[in-house]
Design a protein around this motif. Structure first.
Motif, PDB file in Angstrom:
ATOM      1  N   LEU A 243       0.974  -1.217  -0.095  1.00 20.08           N
ATOM      2  CA  LEU A 243      -0.188  -0.119   0.132  1.00 20.08           C
ATOM      3  C   LEU A 243       0.774   1.334  -0.009  1.00 20.08           C
ATOM      4  O   LEU A 243       0.262   2.353  -0.231  1.00 20.08           O
ATOM      5  CB  LEU A 243      -0.920   0.107   1.294  1.00 20.08           C
ATOM      6  N   GLY A 244       2.113   1.182   0.275  1.00 21.09           N
ATOM      7  CA  GLY A 244       3.005   2.225   0.271  1.00 21.09           C
ATOM      8  C   GLY A 244       3.262   2.895   1.561  1.00 21.09           C
ATOM      9  O   GLY A 244       4.080   3.892   1.726  1.00 21.09           O
ATOM     10  N   GLU A 245       2.108   2.937   2.532  1.00 19.88           N
ATOM     11  CA  GLU A 245       1.917   3.535   3.646  1.00 19.88           C
ATOM     12  C   GLU A 245       1.359   2.604   4.518  1.00 19.88           C
ATOM     13  O   GLU A 245       0.723   1.961   4.337  1.00 19.88           O
ATOM     14  CB  GLU A 245       1.372   4.977   3.760  1.00 19.88           C
ATOM     15  N   ASP A 246       1.805   2.994   6.072  1.00 22.27           N
ATOM     16  CA  ASP A 246       1.102   2.233   7.114  1.00 22.27           C
ATOM     17  C   ASP A 246      -0.453   2.441   7.234  1.00 22.27           C
ATOM     18  O   ASP A 246      -0.811   3.490   7.281  1.00 22.27           O
ATOM     19  CB  ASP A 246       1.755   2.432   8.322  1.00 22.27           C
ATOM     20  N   PRO A 247      -1.229   1.346   6.709  1.00 23.17           N
ATOM     21  CA  PRO A 247      -2.586   1.687   7.071  1.00 23.17           C
ATOM     22  C   PRO A 247      -3.506   1.647   8.310  1.00 23.17           C
ATOM     23  O   PRO A 247      -4.912   2.163   8.479  1.00 23.17           O
ATOM     24  CB  PRO A 247      -3.223   0.472   6.266  1.00 23.17           C
ATOM     25  N   ALA A 248      -2.698   1.676   9.303  1.00 21.99           N
ATOM     26  CA  ALA A 248      -3.115   1.554  10.543  1.00 21.99           C
ATOM     27  C   ALA A 248      -3.641   3.046  11.168  1.00 21.99           C
ATOM     28  O   ALA A 248      -3.048   4.007  10.804  1.00 21.99           O
ATOM     29  CB  ALA A 248      -2.222   1.085  11.757  1.00 21.99           C
ATOM     30  N   THR A 249      -4.514   2.978  11.967  1.00 14.73           N
ATOM     31  CA  THR A 249      -5.035   4.314  12.709  1.00 14.73           C
ATOM     32  C   THR A 249      -5.477   4.077  14.023  1.00 14.73           C
ATOM     33  O   THR A 249      -5.187   2.874  14.509  1.00 14.73           O
ATOM     34  CB  THR A 249      -6.150   4.876  11.902  1.00 14.73           C
ATOM     35  N   THR A 250      -6.047   5.055  14.765  1.00 14.57           N
ATOM     36  CA  THR A 250      -6.348   4.814  16.127  1.00 14.57           C
ATOM     37  C   THR A 250      -8.080   5.121  16.194  1.00 14.57           C
ATOM     38  O   THR A 250      -8.587   5.851  15.221  1.00 14.57           O
ATOM     39  CB  THR A 250      -5.512   5.734  17.035  1.00 14.57           C
ATOM     40  N   GLY A 251      -8.656   4.713  17.075  1.00 20.68           N
ATOM     41  CA  GLY A 251      -9.905   5.360  17.369  1.00 20.68           C
ATOM     42  C   GLY A 251     -10.474   4.845  18.863  1.00 20.68           C
ATOM     43  O   GLY A 251      -9.772   4.671  19.661  1.00 20.68           O
ATOM     44  N   TYR A 252     -11.721   4.883  18.970  1.00 22.95           N
ATOM     45  CA  TYR A 252     -12.574   4.521  20.195  1.00 22.95           C
ATOM     46  C   TYR A 252     -13.885   4.173  19.740  1.00 22.95           C
ATOM     47  O   TYR A 252     -14.456   4.682  18.841  1.00 22.95           O
ATOM     48  CB  TYR A 252     -12.209   5.591  21.344  1.00 22.95           C
ATOM     49  N   ALA A 253     -14.466   3.568  20.822  1.00 23.49           N
ATOM     50  CA  ALA A 253     -15.945   3.252  20.670  1.00 23.49           C
ATOM     51  C   ALA A 253     -16.304   3.580  22.083  1.00 23.49           C
ATOM     52  O   ALA A 253     -15.906   2.996  22.898  1.00 23.49           O
ATOM     53  CB  ALA A 253     -16.541   1.965  20.124  1.00 23.49           C
ATOM     54  N   TYR A 254     -17.648   3.881  22.642  1.00 20.13           N
ATOM     55  CA  TYR A 254     -18.418   3.889  23.532  1.00 20.13           C
ATOM     56  C   TYR A 254     -19.895   3.854  23.542  1.00 20.13           C
ATOM     57  O   TYR A 254     -20.573   4.227  22.410  1.00 20.13           O
ATOM     58  CB  TYR A 254     -18.157   5.010  24.492  1.00 20.13           C
ATOM     59  N   GLY A 255     -20.636   3.463  24.416  1.00 22.39           N
ATOM     60  CA  GLY A 255     -21.999   3.546  24.596  1.00 22.39           C
ATOM     61  C   GLY A 255     -22.667   2.676  25.515  1.00 22.39           C
ATOM     62  O   GLY A 255     -21.720   2.367  26.574  1.00 22.39           O
ATOM     63  N   PHE A 256     -24.023   2.339  25.517  1.00 19.18           N
ATOM     64  CA  PHE A 256     -24.644   1.760  26.566  1.00 19.18           C
ATOM     65  C   PHE A 256     -25.480   0.802  26.052  1.00 19.18           C
ATOM     66  O   PHE A 256     -26.203   0.893  24.781  1.00 19.18           O
ATOM     67  CB  PHE A 256     -25.057   2.838  27.642  1.00 19.18           C
TER      68      PHE A 256
END
Length: 301
Positions: A200-213
């Protein structure tokens, strides 16, 4: 010619559980899965410089071979009639031929406390890993994408269970899941990956989060009736680069920010109801409703 994708998997698992004392149970186990994924082009190959005297064989991409193996151990400890503590540890190894192995160590802990005869409090935390995700499942692609490393995140949740009265049980759970590494491919990424021959030419990784109830009301099986209704609220975000478009439909700038995940479903409602007649007939129905993020091309094109 014809273009095809295929995947074959073989899996096995085993577990063992034993009560060591009246207040302590031990469980251990393991599992293994082997995947063989192949991309096949069936037809006549005529590369540049081909001559009629050359052999023309079907084109075949090498198969993606991967083996996932893991082992776990957990204990269930009841120090008193009101407490249940369950620590655990899981270790996984993800091996992709040739010579790529990713190891994940995942401690976990869950706790339950019976506050009264009708009210129970609970909580849990743990680390989790998994291979990269393809938003639309395509054979071979999900196995080959392991070369980009594992996804990793943590999970935290607290909740309560309340037996309001006979025939009605209520529960509520709140969760927060920080994602330290997310690798999620849409169909554009898959096509670009194929065009670049797996680079792909670059690292496809990213960061994130999820929350809820989650909220649930449940009528346990009794007096021929069974049913439940649940409501979930979810916010799932990912850090991404995106273009800002001006009124003239031109790209004004490329910026980085937090966007809703492609599969974010802010509101989800599920309900089920069944009734068992005395002549061994059971009639039931289910209802589902959810909202979602507007489609932007990550899934369909």
């Amino acid at each position: 010619g014809e273009y095809g994708l295929s995947q074959v998997s073989v899996a096995a698992r085993a577990g063992w559980r034993r009560a060591l004392t009246s207040s302590l149970d031990l469980a251990v186990g393991g599992d293994v899965e082997h995947r063989r994924s192949a991309t096949t082009l069936t037809g006549t190959a005529r590369p540049p410089g081909w001559r009629p005297s050359d052999d023309a064989d079907p084109l075949k991409r090498p198969s993606a071979l991967a083996t996932f193996s893991g082992a776990y151990a957990s204990a269930t400890w009841r120090p008193s009639d009101t407490w249940v503590v369950t620590p655990g540890l899981r270790v996984d190894a993800y091996h992709l031929v040739p010579g790529m192995t990713f190891t994940a160590v995942e401690p976990r802990l869950s706790v339950r406390h019976t506050l009264t005869d009708t009210l129970t409090l609970k909580g849990g935390a743990g680390l989790f890993h998994q291979p990269p995700t393809v938003l639309v499942h395509v054979p071979a692609i999900d196995t080959a994408s392991l070369r980009y490393g594992l996804q990793s995140g943590a999970q935290f949740d607290v909740g309560a269970e309340w037996k309001a009265f006979e025939g009605l049980e209520l529960s509520a759970d709140v969760f927060f899941n920080p994602l330290s590494r997310a690798v999620e491919f849409d169909l554009v990424d898959v096509a670009e990956n194929r065009r670049r021959r797996g680079n792909l030419g670059e690292d496809p990784a990213t960061t994130g989060y999820a929350y809820g109830f989650d909220l649930m009301a449940r009528h346990p099986l009794g007096r021929h009736w069974f049913g439940w209704v649940s409501y979930s609220f979810l916010q799932s975000k990912r850090k991404a680069r995106f273009a800002r478009i001006g009124d003239d439909n031109r790209v004004m700038e490329t910026v980085e920010g937090t966007l809703p995940f492609a599969f974010e479903q802010a509101h989800t409602l599920n309900a089920a109801l069944s009734y068992k007649f005395g002549n061994n007939w059971t009639v039931g129905t289910v209802v589902h409703f959810n909202t979602g993020r507007p489609e932007t091309g990550q899934i369909t094109s």
